[in-house]
Scaffold this motif. Structure first.
Motif, PDB file in Angstrom:
ATOM      1  N   LEU A  39      47.147  27.526  44.928  1.00  0.00           N
ATOM      2  CA  LEU A  39      45.522  27.976  44.754  1.00  0.00           C
ATOM      3  C   LEU A  39      45.552  28.882  43.470  1.00  0.00           C
ATOM      4  CD1 LEU A  39      43.983  27.975  48.197  1.00  0.00           C
ATOM      5  CD2 LEU A  39      43.955  25.991  46.467  1.00  0.00           C
ATOM      6  N   HIS A  40      44.958  28.697  42.354  1.00  0.00           N
ATOM      7  CA  HIS A  40      44.845  29.819  41.354  1.00  0.00           C
ATOM      8  C   HIS A  40      43.635  30.117  40.896  1.00  0.00           C
ATOM      9  CE1 HIS A  40      49.365  30.556  40.663  1.00  0.00           C
ATOM     10  NE2 HIS A  40      49.472  29.267  40.082  1.00  0.00           N
ATOM     11  N   TYR A  41      43.369  31.192  40.800  1.00  0.00           N
ATOM     12  CA  TYR A  41      41.914  31.659  40.315  1.00  0.00           C
ATOM     13  C   TYR A  41      42.139  32.349  38.867  1.00  0.00           C
ATOM     14  CZ  TYR A  41      37.813  34.553  40.176  1.00  0.00           C
ATOM     15  OH  TYR A  41      36.555  35.293  40.000  1.00  0.00           O
ATOM     16  N   PHE A  42      41.137  31.574  37.982  1.00  0.00           N
ATOM     17  CA  PHE A  42      41.383  32.009  36.510  1.00  0.00           C
ATOM     18  C   PHE A  42      40.058  32.896  36.339  1.00  0.00           C
ATOM     19  CE2 PHE A  42      43.907  28.570  37.582  1.00  0.00           C
ATOM     20  CZ  PHE A  42      44.699  28.665  36.502  1.00  0.00           C
ATOM     21  N   VAL A  95      45.356  34.283  38.910  1.00  0.00           N
ATOM     22  CA  VAL A  95      45.644  35.277  40.061  1.00  0.00           C
ATOM     23  C   VAL A  95      45.951  34.087  41.126  1.00  0.00           C
ATOM     24  CG1 VAL A  95      44.724  36.642  41.927  1.00  0.00           C
ATOM     25  CG2 VAL A  95      43.996  36.957  39.752  1.00  0.00           C
ATOM     26  N   GLU A  96      47.163  34.437  41.753  1.00  0.00           N
ATOM     27  CA  GLU A  96      47.396  33.418  42.953  1.00  0.00           C
ATOM     28  C   GLU A  96      47.006  33.683  44.051  1.00  0.00           C
ATOM     29  OE1 GLU A  96      51.230  30.783  44.825  1.00  0.00           O
ATOM     30  OE2 GLU A  96      51.418  32.359  43.504  1.00  0.00           O
ATOM     31  N   TYR A  97      46.152  32.687  44.946  1.00  0.00           N
ATOM     32  CA  TYR A  97      45.407  32.811  46.141  1.00  0.00           C
ATOM     33  C   TYR A  97      46.517  32.552  47.254  1.00  0.00           C
ATOM     34  CZ  TYR A  97      42.361  32.309  49.906  1.00  0.00           C
ATOM     35  OH  TYR A  97      41.674  32.525  51.312  1.00  0.00           O
ATOM     36  N   LYS A  98      46.607  33.615  47.990  1.00  0.00           N
ATOM     37  CA  LYS A  98      47.452  33.247  48.999  1.00  0.00           C
ATOM     38  C   LYS A  98      47.348  33.555  50.606  1.00  0.00           C
ATOM     39  CE  LYS A  98      51.942  34.070  46.653  1.00  0.00           C
ATOM     40  NZ  LYS A  98      53.119  34.776  46.478  1.00  0.00           N
ATOM     41  N   LYS A 139      34.724  34.665  50.423  1.00  0.00           N
ATOM     42  CA  LYS A 139      34.878  36.107  50.180  1.00  0.00           C
ATOM     43  C   LYS A 139      35.620  36.577  49.220  1.00  0.00           C
ATOM     44  CE  LYS A 139      34.907  37.420  55.151  1.00  0.00           C
ATOM     45  NZ  LYS A 139      35.948  38.044  56.241  1.00  0.00           N
ATOM     46  N   PHE A 140      36.733  35.934  48.800  1.00  0.00           N
ATOM     47  CA  PHE A 140      37.408  35.956  47.725  1.00  0.00           C
ATOM     48  C   PHE A 140      36.797  35.703  46.433  1.00  0.00           C
ATOM     49  CE2 PHE A 140      40.518  33.975  44.521  1.00  0.00           C
ATOM     50  CZ  PHE A 140      41.318  34.782  44.346  1.00  0.00           C
ATOM     51  N   LEU A 141      36.119  34.832  46.392  1.00  0.00           N
ATOM     52  CA  LEU A 141      34.887  34.460  45.043  1.00  0.00           C
ATOM     53  C   LEU A 141      33.991  35.705  44.972  1.00  0.00           C
ATOM     54  CD1 LEU A 141      34.537  30.795  45.398  1.00  0.00           C
ATOM     55  CD2 LEU A 141      35.737  32.015  43.571  1.00  0.00           C
ATOM     56  N   GLU A 142      33.345  36.065  45.903  1.00  0.00           N
ATOM     57  CA  GLU A 142      32.292  36.902  45.898  1.00  0.00           C
ATOM     58  C   GLU A 142      32.616  38.368  45.485  1.00  0.00           C
ATOM     59  OE1 GLU A 142      29.032  36.119  45.973  1.00  0.00           O
ATOM     60  OE2 GLU A 142      29.339  34.136  46.730  1.00  0.00           O
ATOM     61  N   THR A 172      39.570  39.195  44.399  1.00  0.00           N
ATOM     62  CA  THR A 172      40.373  39.745  45.467  1.00  0.00           C
ATOM     63  C   THR A 172      39.750  39.536  46.839  1.00  0.00           C
ATOM     64  OG1 THR A 172      39.445  41.951  45.011  1.00  0.00           O
ATOM     65  CG2 THR A 172      41.297  41.367  43.741  1.00  0.00           C
ATOM     66  N   LEU A 173      40.651  39.701  48.004  1.00  0.00           N
ATOM     67  CA  LEU A 173      39.828  39.735  49.204  1.00  0.00           C
ATOM     68  C   LEU A 173      39.700  41.112  49.411  1.00  0.00           C
ATOM     69  CD1 LEU A 173      41.821  37.337  51.200  1.00  0.00           C
ATOM     70  CD2 LEU A 173      39.453  37.242  50.932  1.00  0.00           C
ATOM     71  N   PRO A 174      38.342  41.626  50.089  1.00  0.00           N
ATOM     72  CA  PRO A 174      37.996  43.012  50.153  1.00  0.00           C
ATOM     73  C   PRO A 174      38.833  43.487  51.317  1.00  0.00           C
ATOM     74  CG  PRO A 174      36.115  41.301  51.193  1.00  0.00           C
ATOM     75  CD  PRO A 174      36.976  40.675  50.471  1.00  0.00           C
TER      76      PRO A 174
END
Length: 382
Positions: free
Chosen positions: A328-331, A340-343, A353-356, A360-362
């Protein structure tokens, strides 16, 4: 060597006895050389020398080939040698390959092992159930593949030019013939090929699975050599696989990306794009498919968030290599082509949460733990 029971037993047997057989005279040497398809003999003027000790060490590790040693002057003479030399005898290709020991530098165990591994392979391998392990474990950085239909005599004849080109690149490029109607049929989708595409050539860079092809297939040894050299010199761009985009690819809650549409979507500076790279056969991908669809539904009306997926077995990207599934990658929106690689956890709430939080995760408050006192100590004073 092999890690199955037979391979381990062989390794233990080799360790328990001398790793190389001492060859006393021409008769025992001839019998030893003819005993297997592949044997290695170290000719040393002095079996106590440092080079001979390195040879014994290599023989103890490379247990799938018999090793012999020779010190007698008559054996040097019989095999046309005047100095310390390692000889690889084989019942195929050129029959014998000599590796002279450098008197100044001696023998390097790792280098000798690699040379023996490379030269133990046939100059041109056929991709079969029996050879596939050898081919993939050969640690040769490039593979040149000739896809042909073995039932066609015209296509079989193309092997001659292919073989003639192979010697030039030994150790750098492994030449492999793939029968599109036989064992090789299973690998065709990996190249976006069908049996009807044979005969055709592909060069693969093993470290990243990049594939290269000629503009127009030409099967002469000169054409093949010229093409390979151009790839090695960085003058040929990889040919990237891309499926065709489905007609409704951008109207679904989860956008369906392919190689040729990826750039324009992922690097759109006005959008935050979250992409799942998957393989259709991957069970982990199947397990998270419903969560990804739900995420797409949740954000389908957000102007600046795109949820997307790309089948990484049918599509390749120039600067992104996918090594495992799902990835999973976020651009994020904006300039700079960031990725950003989501792990983290693969569920809708954590994705949200990651998207909002802008990719990044809070920060979670740290979990407080208490360390018990050491044995014999009371609780700390209050």
């Amino acid at each position: 060597g092999r890690m199955d029971t037979e391979g381990i037993v062989r390794w233990m047997q080799r360790r328990a006895s001398p790793s190389a057989t001492l060859l006393q005279d021409t008769d025992t040497a001839a019998a030893f050389v003819g005993s297997q398809d592949l044997v290695v003999v170290g000719f040393f003027k002095d079996l106590g020398s440092e080079a001979a000790q390195v040879f014994y060490e290599v023989a103890g590790e490379v247990v799938d080939v018999p090793f012999g040693v020779a010190e007698a002057a008559e054996l040097f003479q019989a095999y046309g040698l005047s100095a310390d030399t390692i000889c690889l005898f084989k019942k195929f290709d050129e029959g014998r390959t000599d590796f002279p020991v450098d008197p100044a530098q001696g023998l390097d165990a790792a280098k000798l092992t690699r040379l023996l591994r490379v030269h133990s392979l046939e100059l041109v391998m056929e991709f079969t159930n029996e050879t596939s392990d050898q081919i993939f474990s050969a640690k040769i950085p490039h593979h040149m593949l000739l896809f042909l239909n073995k039932s066609s005599s015209a296509q079989l004849a193309l092997r001659d030019g292919f073989r003639a080109a192979a010697g030039t690149f030994r150790g750098e490029v492994l030449f492999v013939v793939v029968d599109v109607t036989g064992y090789g049929a299973d690998v065709l989708p990996f190249f976006g090929l069908t049996p009807a595409d044979a005969p055709t050539l592909r060069l693969v860079k093993m470290e990243n699975n990049r594939k290269y092809q000629m503009d127009q297939d030409a099967f002469s040894d000169t054409a093949i050599r010229t093409f390979i050299q151009a790839v090695l010199d960085g003058k040929v761009k990889p040919r990237l696989l891309s499926a065709e985009p489905p007609e409704d690819w951008d109207t679904r809650p989860v956008k369906v990306l392919v190689g040729k549409t990826f750039e324009q979507v992922a690097f759109d500076e006005t959008k935050n794009v979250f992409v799942k790279f998957y393989a259709p056969w991957c069970s982990h991908c199947q397990a998270m498919a419903a969560a990804w669809e739900k995420l797409g539904e949740r954000y389908k009306d957000h102007e600046d968030i795109v949820i997307a997926e790309l089948d990484a077995t049918a599509n390749e990207l120039e600067n992104i290599t996918i090594n495992g599934f799902p990835t999973l990658h976020y651009f994020p929106a904006g300039p700079g082509r960031k990725m950003v690689e989501y792990k983290s956890a693969r569920d809708v709430e954590t994705f949200s949460k990651f998207l909002e939080n802008g990719g990044t995760l809070p920060e979670e408050p740290p979990a407080v733990s208490h360390v018990p006192p050491r044995q014999g100590q009371g609780p700390p004073p209050t």
